[in-house]
Design an enzyme around this catalytic site. Structure first.
Site, PDB file in Angstrom:
ATOM      1  N   HIS A  13      21.650   3.091  -1.281  1.00 42.77           N
ATOM      2  CA  HIS A  13      21.260   1.728  -0.926  1.00 42.77           C
ATOM      3  C   HIS A  13      22.285   0.723  -1.453  1.00 42.77           C
ATOM      4  CE1 HIS A  13      18.439  -1.300   0.380  1.00 42.77           C
ATOM      5  NE2 HIS A  13      18.418  -1.857  -0.816  1.00 42.77           N
TER       6      HIS A  13
ATOM      7  N   CYS B 233      21.658  -1.883   5.208  1.00 42.16           N
ATOM      8  CA  CYS B 233      21.936  -2.578   3.943  1.00 42.16           C
ATOM      9  C   CYS B 233      23.434  -2.676   3.672  1.00 42.16           C
ATOM     10  CB  CYS B 233      21.218  -1.892   2.784  1.00 42.16           C
ATOM     11  SG  CYS B 233      21.581  -0.140   2.599  1.00 42.16           S
TER      12      CYS B 233
END
Length: 777
Positions: free
Chosen positions: A729, A309
């Protein structure tokens, strides 16, 4: 069968690379209706989709025989979860459990397809086809290799003194009723629960609290992880996983025979992988709760590769910029010059950038994924495995499958594009659109003498005003909101420090101020959310109120004023006296003297903590290890060969590298030995010829000649959710035109949705990299 040239058929050897996951020049896969055509000569995959790369490869290289390879997903039956997990088996499903395969032999020169298996085929063709079908793909091999993590002993785990607490029991936490996520102290046998973990694993941190009250009890082992081949051992002092020599012997002190244990819980690595794959920002709609996935050109998502990510968010924002889209997106597919004479496209970064550009902007992969059982259909998306493998090659962090810092990756990728002089379809590097000239002005408060230097950069790290208000009941800190403009103002404010004035011939109070000499087409800002607390890096979630537009005019440089006198030039860095106390603290922490000099000079020469914060934000600067001088290295007008360090060159040639190639490696990597060695290993076939390098002083003059506005509007933000930039994330928020109107779009891996007000609130506390576009009238 007479059309098959058997001499061109090569049966792959176990050490060979076979590409069978996607096309070399697009993200078409074996799941698409045409399938993939795997060349039976070079073992690379091509597609006959919108762009017929199979035909081009066959014509250009006379590789005529292909294995047509198709995958059809099987419908997975839902598995009933038992009420109580007695034993946890963690295994990967075999390919034949996940999908059916259908193969054929394709002859490109006659456009003929032959069913396979086929007893009429020559034996060599069947041998090659069988080997290709069962071969582990290059992507899978790279993924397995990248997931390998070497866990080493620490000084605490090497020497463990043991004692036994009375009434030792191994059924539940000594301080609560939890019977899972239990950690046994290897020093005394105390059993405590661990920290609450991703995926609903409960924990109250009693094992950690035990160590806090017994500081020398550093190492604990997770009971549920024990088996003959794996065990989670953690050192609370080092705050990391560790290896414990003679673990089986140490556990026997507490009556634990490791040979009789069956693993019942996921390991820390498995939990981290699961977190990286599944940890989402809140995907929620507006007040009515409706989620609105969006599809089309420029709205393509990335499949998460396990920890990718950080890379996906950077690529999404970077390729949304006009200069990168113009450079690396061709509506007609891969440029011919990247197909001709490019027999190893997996080793060519520019080819991979074109492939990513096509994947993101063509719109072919921005379609609902009908194979999922989700009610809301997100995207099929693309898997940039080849790009990730290549860009991370030789890098100690980006080559792994562990989470990384998105801003570090951003600067690394920009640097890589510049060093390899990649321009795509335009006349100059697309990174030039990020460049600006900063003016640093030092002014003696006594004689009013000033020294002005210029620096070319492509990003700015700006400080955040941190004002803690109160603590919530759960202990989370609450900060006073601020803005990007306030942070730029803070960055632009004069700093007072002691300066060895060459005109006064003694130490004098002086101010140092950094301002905008020019304005870039795209302004990249990195708010410094990583700060030192008790000399330990930690992330602060200070809310940055979203400013759609900002103006830099209040922060533009003023140059030499009428009442100011320019100070005489200084010959060397020895004339600059560094603060001894601050220097000592930086050296104690472990920074080199040279890096400490760069940091102290940049932050006012009197604050070790400010210097350390600066270092954390500039670790990837190409000139961070250059010898410190007061002259601006970035604007040196020396030619590249004059800047090659003869000692470094000698060291490289002693290592066996060609002298001509070593010169080029040092020049392209600004004299950084480690980077030069990495470049040499990844470019063994380079001719060593130096390109006509653009001297940075000329870039400065070019930028100063351009007259740009000081007004900017925001176009993209990379956000990070989590307590550390090396975990958690990353997502990207990007302004897009949809149905004729501008909207914020949230790119969360393959989930591409219209951002809601709730999403944008998270943006304010998690914004990590901001990109603004200049408004030119």
């Amino acid at each position: 069968m007479e059309d098959i040239n058997l001499d061109s058929i090569i049966v792959p050897h176990p050490s060979d690379r076979v590409f069978k996951d996607d096309c070399m020049f697009s993200f078409d896969t074996a799941f698409d209706s045409p399938g993939l055509d795997i060349c039976m000569t070079c073992h690379q995959a091509f597609s006959r989709g919108e762009h017929n790369y199979t035909s081009m490869h066959g014509e250009f290289y006379d590789h005529r025989v292909f294995l047509n390879y198709k995958k059809i997903k099987k419908v997975q039956k839902g598995e009933q979860q038992p009420h109580k997990i007695m034993k946890l088996e963690i295994k990967e499903k075999a390919e034949d459990e996940l999908f059916d395969t259908k193969c054929a032999i394709y002859l490109q020169n006659t456009d003929t397809t032959i069913e396979y298996p086929n007893s009429q085929l020559p034996v060599k063709v069947s041998q090659a086809a069988d080997a290709l079908i069962h071969f582990t793909s290059s992507e899978k091999k790279e993924e397995i290799k990248a997931w390998e993590q070497e866990i080493k002993p620490c000084r605490h785990s090497i020497s463990i003194n043991q004692s036994t607490i009375p009434n030792l029991q191994l059924k539940k936490c000594n301080d609560c009723e939890l019977k899972e996520n239990l950690w046994i102290c290897l020093h005394c046998g105390n059993l405590g629960c661990g920290r609450a973990q991703f995926g609903g694993v409960s924990g109250h941190s009693h094992a950690m609290k035990h160590q806090k009250s017994h500081p020398d009890h550093c190492v604990a082992v997770k009971l549920g992880s024990l088996s003959t081949d794996i065990a989670d051992c953690y050192c609370y002092e080092c705050d990391d996983e560790v290896k414990v020599p003679n673990l089986a012997v140490l556990l026997k002190t507490y009556g634990i025979d490791i040979t009789n244990f069956v693993r019942t819980e996921k390991s820390l690595t498995e939990l981290q992988i699961e977190q990286n794959v599944q940890w989402d920002f809140k995907i929620s709609g507006d007040a009515n709760g409706e989620i609105k996935p969006v599809f089309g050109e420029g709205l393509t998502g990335f499949k998460n590769l396990g920890n990718s990510c950080y890379m996906a968010s950077c690529l999404q924002v970077l390729f949304s910029l006009g200069s990168f889209r113009e450079a690396f997106f061709n509506p007609d597919g891969m440029p011919l010059d990247k197909i001709l004479g490019n027999l190893k496209p997996y080793e060519d970064l520019e080819t991979q950038l074109f492939k990513v550009g096509d994947g993101l902007h063509s719109g072919r992969y921005s379609v609902p994924d009908e194979s999922t059982t989700e009610v809301v259909k997100y995207q099929r998306g693309i898997k940039p495995s080849g790009f990730k493998s290549l860009i991370g090659q030789g890098h100690p962090e980006f080559s792994t499958m562990l989470q990384q810092d998105a801003f570090e990756f951003w600067t690394y990728l920009i640097d890589k594009i510049e060093k390899e002089r990649l321009t795509g379809q335009i006349d100059e590097s697309p990174t030039n659109s990020l460049k600006l000239v900063l003016e640093d002005k030092i002014k003696c408060t006594n004689c009013k003498g000033v020294r002005i230097k210029k620096e070319v950069t492509d990003n700015i790290s700006i400080p955040i005003s941190i004002k803690q208000l109160k603590a919530k009941k759960d202990g989370e800190k609450v900060y006073q909101p601020t803005t990007i403009t306030n942070s730029i103002s803070f960055w632009n404010s004069p700093e007072l420090f002691e300066y060895e004035c060459p005109m006064c011939k003694c130490k004098q109070p002086a101010t140092k101020k950094t301002s905008f000499k020019t304005t870039p087409r795209y302004l990249v800002l990195n708010p410094q959310r990583i700060v030192l607390e008790n000399w330990t890096p930690s992330k602060v979630s200070v809310p940055l109120t979203l400013e759609e537009k900002i103006c830099l005019e209040p922060f533009k440089s003023e140059g030499l004023l009428a009442d100011e006198i320019e100070l005489p030039e200084e010959d060397s860095a020895q004339e600059f006296k560094f603060d001894e106390d601050a220097m000592s603290k930086l050296l104690e922490v472990g920074f080199t003297e040279n890096r400490a000099k760069h940091a102290l000079y940049a932050t006012g020469n009197n604050d070790a903590e400010a210097a350390m914060n600066w270092l954390f934000s500039h670790m990837e600067d190409s000139d961070i290890d250059k010898p410190f001088t007061l002259q601006c290295d970035n604007l040196s007008s020396k030619g590249p060969l004059e800047n090659v360090d003869k000692e470094k060159l000698a060291n490289l040639t002693v290592m066996g590298f060609d002298e001509k190639l070593s010169v080029k490696a040092l020049v392209l990597n600004d004299g950084n030995m480690e980077a030069a060695v990495e470049w040499l290993f990844t470019h063994p076939e380079d001719d060593g010829v130096l390109p006509e390098l653009e001297v940075k002083v000329d870039i400065s003059k070019k930028l100063e000649a351009e007259k740009g506005s000081y007004d900017y509007e925001i176009v993209g933000v990379i956000c990070h959710k989590g307590s550390s930039v090396h975990s958690g994330h990353y997502v990207a928020f990007i302004k897009k035109m949809i149905d004729g109107a501008s909207h914020w779009v949230l790119f969360n891996d393959e989930k591409v949705v219209l951002a809601s007000s709730e999403n944008l609130k998270e943006l304010e506390t998690c914004g990590y990299v901001y990109v603004y576009q200049r408004i030119d009238v």
